[in-house]
Design a protein around this motif. Structure first.
Motif, PDB file in Angstrom:
ATOM      1  N   ASP A 155      25.669   4.675  16.934  1.00 32.08           N
ATOM      2  CA  ASP A 155      25.908   6.098  16.638  1.00 32.08           C
ATOM      3  C   ASP A 155      27.261   6.302  15.971  1.00 32.08           C
ATOM      4  O   ASP A 155      27.408   7.141  15.076  1.00 32.08           O
ATOM      5  N   LEU A 156      28.262   5.526  16.413  1.00 29.36           N
ATOM      6  CA  LEU A 156      29.578   5.614  15.790  1.00 29.36           C
ATOM      7  C   LEU A 156      29.500   5.204  14.319  1.00 29.36           C
ATOM      8  O   LEU A 156      30.139   5.808  13.458  1.00 29.36           O
ATOM      9  N   ALA A 157      28.696   4.187  14.037  1.00 29.35           N
ATOM     10  CA  ALA A 157      28.537   3.726  12.654  1.00 29.35           C
ATOM     11  C   ALA A 157      28.018   4.845  11.763  1.00 29.35           C
ATOM     12  O   ALA A 157      28.486   5.035  10.641  1.00 29.35           O
ATOM     13  N   LYS A 158      27.063   5.604  12.274  1.00 31.49           N
ATOM     14  CA  LYS A 158      26.520   6.729  11.513  1.00 31.49           C
ATOM     15  C   LYS A 158      27.597   7.809  11.302  1.00 31.49           C
ATOM     16  O   LYS A 158      27.687   8.407  10.229  1.00 31.49           O
ATOM     17  N   SER A 159      28.423   8.038  12.339  1.00 33.59           N
ATOM     18  CA  SER A 159      29.501   9.026  12.226  1.00 33.59           C
ATOM     19  C   SER A 159      30.531   8.598  11.186  1.00 33.59           C
ATOM     20  O   SER A 159      31.035   9.425  10.420  1.00 33.59           O
ATOM     21  N   LEU A 160      30.850   7.314  11.155  1.00 33.62           N
ATOM     22  CA  LEU A 160      31.815   6.809  10.175  1.00 33.62           C
ATOM     23  C   LEU A 160      31.294   6.997   8.757  1.00 33.62           C
ATOM     24  O   LEU A 160      32.051   7.354   7.847  1.00 33.62           O
ATOM     25  N   LYS A 161      30.020   6.769   8.584  1.00 33.14           N
ATOM     26  CA  LYS A 161      29.413   6.932   7.263  1.00 33.14           C
ATOM     27  C   LYS A 161      29.518   8.375   6.793  1.00 33.14           C
ATOM     28  O   LYS A 161      29.809   8.652   5.624  1.00 33.14           O
ATOM     29  N   GLU A 162      29.280   9.323   7.709  1.00 39.15           N
ATOM     30  CA  GLU A 162      29.385  10.740   7.367  1.00 39.15           C
ATOM     31  C   GLU A 162      30.836  11.132   7.108  1.00 39.15           C
ATOM     32  O   GLU A 162      31.127  11.926   6.217  1.00 39.15           O
ATOM     33  N   TYR A 163      31.742  10.564   7.899  1.00 38.20           N
ATOM     34  CA  TYR A 163      33.153  10.926   7.818  1.00 38.20           C
ATOM     35  C   TYR A 163      33.745  10.615   6.440  1.00 38.20           C
ATOM     36  O   TYR A 163      34.571  11.373   5.923  1.00 38.20           O
ATOM     37  N   ALA A 172      31.239   0.841   9.300  1.00 31.73           N
ATOM     38  CA  ALA A 172      29.979   1.579   9.402  1.00 31.73           C
ATOM     39  C   ALA A 172      28.792   0.627   9.297  1.00 31.73           C
ATOM     40  O   ALA A 172      27.735   0.873   9.894  1.00 31.73           O
ATOM     41  N   ARG A 173      28.957  -0.450   8.545  1.00 35.49           N
ATOM     42  CA  ARG A 173      27.885  -1.452   8.437  1.00 35.49           C
ATOM     43  C   ARG A 173      27.920  -2.424   9.620  1.00 35.49           C
ATOM     44  O   ARG A 173      26.877  -2.770  10.180  1.00 35.49           O
ATOM     45  N   LYS A 174      29.121  -2.844  10.001  1.00 37.96           N
ATOM     46  CA  LYS A 174      29.269  -3.813  11.087  1.00 37.96           C
ATOM     47  C   LYS A 174      28.722  -3.297  12.419  1.00 37.96           C
ATOM     48  O   LYS A 174      28.018  -4.017  13.143  1.00 37.96           O
ATOM     49  N   GLU A 175      29.045  -2.049  12.737  1.00 34.43           N
ATOM     50  CA  GLU A 175      28.724  -1.537  14.068  1.00 34.43           C
ATOM     51  C   GLU A 175      27.263  -1.130  14.235  1.00 34.43           C
ATOM     52  O   GLU A 175      26.834  -0.828  15.351  1.00 34.43           O
ATOM     53  N   LEU A 176      26.506  -1.126  13.157  1.00 35.46           N
ATOM     54  CA  LEU A 176      25.076  -0.762  13.257  1.00 35.46           C
ATOM     55  C   LEU A 176      24.297  -1.708  14.164  1.00 35.46           C
ATOM     56  O   LEU A 176      23.292  -1.314  14.757  1.00 35.46           O
ATOM     57  N   LEU A 230      34.905  -2.906  18.888  1.00 37.36           N
ATOM     58  CA  LEU A 230      35.434  -2.192  17.732  1.00 37.36           C
ATOM     59  C   LEU A 230      36.859  -2.637  17.411  1.00 37.36           C
ATOM     60  O   LEU A 230      37.231  -2.759  16.238  1.00 37.36           O
ATOM     61  N   LYS A 231      37.664  -2.888  18.451  1.00 37.83           N
ATOM     62  CA  LYS A 231      39.033  -3.369  18.247  1.00 37.83           C
ATOM     63  C   LYS A 231      39.026  -4.683  17.472  1.00 37.83           C
ATOM     64  O   LYS A 231      39.755  -4.845  16.479  1.00 37.83           O
ATOM     65  N   GLN A 232      38.199  -5.617  17.888  1.00 39.86           N
ATOM     66  CA  GLN A 232      38.152  -6.926  17.221  1.00 39.86           C
ATOM     67  C   GLN A 232      37.591  -6.815  15.805  1.00 39.86           C
ATOM     68  O   GLN A 232      38.102  -7.438  14.872  1.00 39.86           O
ATOM     69  N   ASP A 233      36.552  -6.017  15.640  1.00 33.54           N
ATOM     70  CA  ASP A 233      35.964  -5.845  14.305  1.00 33.54           C
ATOM     71  C   ASP A 233      36.962  -5.174  13.360  1.00 33.54           C
ATOM     72  O   ASP A 233      37.049  -5.522  12.184  1.00 33.54           O
TER      73      ASP A 233
END
Length: 379
Positions: free
Chosen positions: A102-110, A90-94, A50-53
């Motif tokens: 799961d984090l990607a889904k949380s970012l999308k909701e956020y 949110a797209r990258k981490e999927l 996630l840091k690099q992305d």
């Protein structure tokens, strides 16, 4: 050439005023708002990815020293970026491992936009031990007070018969209903529920069932749906439910309240209670962080400052800090002297995402909110 600083509170309006391309306004708006998201207990592999992305798109992730060498298996971090950055991540981490899907889904909701019109919830108490005496009314005075509150700009009227102030004691359900019955019947007979929505400030099934059958539409439960019977009754009437957070109960809630991290602790609480509500068929939900309910002054200020965090659940946020003791802790004042502090807290809460303001002073709040809206409309 001249330059001057502007407020970016409502970026879309500013870009529209510049006559920007309509298609570009949405893109620019997503780049204008900065978010900070606390992420707890990430796998160190997820943190490194996630840091690099994040860095690759201009965002960033704050992590502890030693993450790069995987010193600890799980770490916390703070993700910083604009709405556009979060959208890209949110797209990258999927497609990534270590729980990043799961984090990607949380970012999308956020980052989901939920714009609600501000509503004023006026307080009407049918008990003698409410902490603010001017909110107490008997059944004979109720009609006059209700009509006055509607005229003053109330969208919702919240009625309760049991005090929840610190140190207060519970009341037998039959006693609570007896205190309420005449007022509720008056509301029903005069069809006031056709003019404004009515909320019941109660967690007792007996009381809730009675008022929902008399035109009430909202259940304001300070226990956050602790009782399954309240869930069943609320669902059967298709009522809107306010899930509030309270640590312990009113009798002892202010005795040294402690949290590991109040934002994350409340986030986990709301997640669980929302799941419970949905399991009973309740979908119309409002969240209330419970200012003053098992919180220190620092806890309250943190919640108010970071209120926007809870918007990621996608529900309206309610704030009720009307004349509460936190104001006295900041600037010594009696209950009767706390209207200015109340207005300051509530106006800031609206800026931070609240859309329902529970208050004792409807007329003053209506004026303050209208002025705030007029100021914001210029941007």
């Amino acid at each position: 050439m001249q330059t001057y600083k502007i407020s970016i509170n409502d970026a879309k309006k500013l870009f529209t005023q510049l006559n920007c391309d309509k298609g570009g306004i949405n893109i620019l708006s997503k780049k204008a708002k900065l978010h900070t998201l606390y992420i707890k207990q990430m796998h160190v592999g997820a943190a490194n990815i996630l840091k690099q992305d994040a860095l690759s798109i201009g965002a960033d992730l704050a992590v502890p020293t030693g993450v790069i060498t995987a010193k600890e298996k799980y770490v916390d971090g703070i993700l910083l970026g604009t709405t556009k950055h979060f959208e890209l991540l949110a797209r990258k981490e999927l497609a990534q491992p270590f729980g990043l899907k799961d984090l990607a889904k949380s970012l999308k909701e956020y980052i989901k936009e939920n714009n609600y019109k501000t509503k004023i919830m006026g307080v009407l108490n049918a008990n003698e031990d409410s902490f603010f005496k001017d909110s107490r009314f008997c059944s004979k005075q109720a009609s006059q007070k209700i009509e006055s509150m509607i005229e003053d700009g109330a969208n919702i009227i919240d009625i309760g018969a049991v005090s929840s102030r610190p140190g207060s004691l519970p009341v037998e359900p039959k006693v609570e209903l007896e205190r309420l019955k005449d007022i509720v019947d008056t509301i029903y007979e005069n069809k006031y529920y056709e003019k404004v929505d009515f909320s019941i400030d109660s967690y007792e099934p007996l009381v809730i069932d009675y008022v929902l059958n008399k035109g009430f539409k909202i259940v304001n439960d300070i226990t956050g749906l602790a009782n399954d019977e309240v869930c069943k009754i609320s669902a059967s009437y298709n009522a809107q439910v306010v899930i509030m957070h309270m640590q312990n109960d009113p009798k002892v809630m202010q005795e040294n309240p402690e949290y590991e991290n109040i934002i994350l602790d409340l986030d986990a609480y709301f997640k669980n209670q929302i799941q419970k509500a949905k399991s009973f068929g309740i979908n119309d939900i409002v969240l209330d962080v419970g200012i003053g309910f098992g919180k220190t002054l620092e806890h309250n200020l943190t919640l108010l400052n970071d209120l926007e965090h809870f918007k990621h659940f996608g529900y309206e946020l309610l704030i009720g800090a009307s004349r509460k003791s936190m104001i006295d802790m900041i600037t010594p004042s009696s209950i009767e002297q706390r209207l200015p502090g109340t207005l300051a807290i509530h106006l800031e809460s609206i800026k931070n995402g609240a859309s329902i303001i529970r208050c004792h002073d409807v007329k003053e709040h209506h004026q303050a909110i209208k002025v705030q809206e007029a100021i914001n409309s210029i941007n």
